[in-house]
Design an enzyme around this catalytic site. Structure first.
Site, PDB file in Angstrom:
ATOM      1  N   PRO A  36       7.851   3.579   9.664  1.00  0.00           N
ATOM      2  CA  PRO A  36       6.474   4.022   9.898  1.00  0.00           C
ATOM      3  C   PRO A  36       5.757   4.417   8.620  1.00  0.00           C
ATOM      4  CG  PRO A  36       8.038   5.712  10.583  1.00  0.00           C
ATOM      5  CD  PRO A  36       8.840   4.489  10.256  1.00  0.00           C
ATOM      6  N   ALA A  77      11.781  -5.256  -8.533  1.00  0.00           N
ATOM      7  CA  ALA A  77      10.441  -4.795  -8.900  1.00  0.00           C
ATOM      8  C   ALA A  77       9.453  -5.856  -8.444  1.00  0.00           C
ATOM      9  CB  ALA A  77      10.339  -4.595 -10.410  1.00  0.00           C
ATOM     10  N   GLY A  78       8.470  -5.475  -7.638  1.00  0.00           N
ATOM     11  CA  GLY A  78       7.527  -6.456  -7.137  1.00  0.00           C
ATOM     12  C   GLY A  78       8.207  -7.428  -6.196  1.00  0.00           C
ATOM     13  N   LYS A 102      18.509   0.178  -9.653  1.00  0.00           N
ATOM     14  CA  LYS A 102      17.169  -0.282 -10.013  1.00  0.00           C
ATOM     15  C   LYS A 102      17.302  -0.967 -11.366  1.00  0.00           C
ATOM     16  CE  LYS A 102      12.627  -0.403  -9.409  1.00  0.00           C
ATOM     17  NZ  LYS A 102      11.949  -0.938  -8.208  1.00  0.00           N
ATOM     18  N   GLY A 149       7.623  -2.632   5.933  1.00  0.00           N
ATOM     19  CA  GLY A 149       7.742  -1.467   5.062  1.00  0.00           C
ATOM     20  C   GLY A 149       6.864  -0.294   5.417  1.00  0.00           C
ATOM     21  N   SER A 150       5.787  -0.532   6.177  1.00  0.00           N
ATOM     22  CA  SER A 150       4.875   0.560   6.538  1.00  0.00           C
ATOM     23  C   SER A 150       4.161   0.179   7.834  1.00  0.00           C
ATOM     24  CB  SER A 150       3.868   0.805   5.407  1.00  0.00           C
ATOM     25  OG  SER A 150       3.005   1.880   5.713  1.00  0.00           O
ATOM     26  N   VAL A 176      11.066   3.039   0.008  1.00  0.00           N
ATOM     27  CA  VAL A 176      11.277   3.820   1.234  1.00  0.00           C
ATOM     28  C   VAL A 176      12.242   3.094   2.165  1.00  0.00           C
ATOM     29  CG1 VAL A 176      10.156   4.820   3.257  1.00  0.00           C
ATOM     30  CG2 VAL A 176       9.056   4.974   1.038  1.00  0.00           C
ATOM     31  N   GLU A 234       4.130  -2.239  -3.948  1.00  0.00           N
ATOM     32  CA  GLU A 234       3.527  -1.173  -3.147  1.00  0.00           C
ATOM     33  C   GLU A 234       3.503  -1.510  -1.657  1.00  0.00           C
ATOM     34  OE1 GLU A 234       2.797   1.746  -4.444  1.00  0.00           O
ATOM     35  OE2 GLU A 234       3.302   1.032  -6.462  1.00  0.00           O
ATOM     36  N   GLY A 294       3.849   6.485   5.983  1.00  0.00           N
ATOM     37  CA  GLY A 294       3.989   7.907   5.678  1.00  0.00           C
ATOM     38  C   GLY A 294       5.408   8.427   5.724  1.00  0.00           C
TER      39      GLY A 294
END
Length: 264
Positions: free
Chosen positions: A200, A111-112, A37, A170-171, A17, A12, A202
């Site tokens: 960014p 994954a993770g 994936k 990532g964010s 993204v 997460e 969102g």
């Protein structure tokens, strides 16, 4: 081989993204792209998985998924609890090689984190990178605590003689605090690899057309974008960017840049 492994320092944190942004930037340059994936967990048979999300955001990408398990757990655990066969690193590498024969770029999203187990023998995404001889892109959080996780993941890669292509946040928050601003300088040092972008927060909620139009602005030229780490950091008062921070480390060995004709 045109394969890039996308891992992260945890779950997460924006891997999907970022994968979509890299795919969108490559597509905008006229490249053909596939996303693989290996093991999708936490999604039912008819659910919307990460590979499908990359297609939704990035556009005409070939999406492949080797296994799907309903519980949101590490792949090996999820497979065991589902009574299903796990995915092995060898199967992932074989699938990536087949996709690479038909595409300019193949993105393998884990994954993770790097050492999350695929199967009961302890196979991981690091093993996939080793089998393929592929560079690894590390997605990291922006804030407090990210330096230790980044350094540990980078150390695990070095211990296995794997190539860390670079780091992408990532964010990136709309209103970064002191830790986030300082980390722009410190992340390349912790990773021993360049900062190659900041997506960014969102971004995944954007309308797909807007996402595709903006993706290149979040990524460095090595990822088919036009984002500049030094200029971005300077805008937030971060200083101290050197050769590592500007992306001068490690690309010759993996065929990056114009001389290779492809970014990976």
């Amino acid at each position: 081989m045109p394969v890039l492994i996308v891992t992260g320092t945890g779950t997460e944190i924006g891997k999907t993204v970022v994968t979509a942004a890299v795919a969108a930037a490559a597509l905008a340059r006229g490249r053909t792209v596939a996303v693989l994936k290996p093991a999708q967990t936490g999604v039912g048979p008819d659910g919307h998985g990460d590979a499908a999300e990359v297609v939704r955001l990035a556009g005409p990408v070939t999406a492949a998924e080797l296994a799907r398990f309903p519980e949101p757990l590490a792949p090996a655990t999820a497979a065991r609890r589902a009574g299903a066969a796990p995915v092995s690193p060898e199967e992932v590498a074989e699938a990536a090689e087949k996709l690479a024969a038909e595409h300019d770029l193949v993105l393998v999203e884990g994954a993770g984190g790097l050492l999350v187990r695929f199967d009961e023998t302890g196979g991981t995404l690091a093993d996939v990178a080793g089998l393929l001889g592929a560079p690894v892109l590390m997605v990291v959080p922006a804030g407090l605590g990210t330096l230790n996780m980044t350094a540990l993941t980078a150390e695990a890669l070095r211990a296995r003689a794997l190539i860390l292509a670079g780091v992408v946040v990532g964010s990136w928050p709309a209103a970064p605090g002191l830790a986030e601003r300082c980390n722009l300088t410190d992340l390349p040092e912790a990773a021993g690899a360049p900062l190659l972008g900041a997506v960014p927060e969102g971004a995944g909620a954007l309308e797909p057309g807007a996402f595709r139009a903006r993706a290149a602005g979040w990524l460095a030229p090595r990822l088919d974008g036009d984002w500049d780490a030094g200029r971005f950091a300077a805008g937030f008062g971060a200083v101290g960017f050197g050769a590592v921070g500007f992306g001068a480390v490690g690309f010759g060995a993996v065929g990056f840049g114009a001389a290779a004709g492809k970014p990976y």
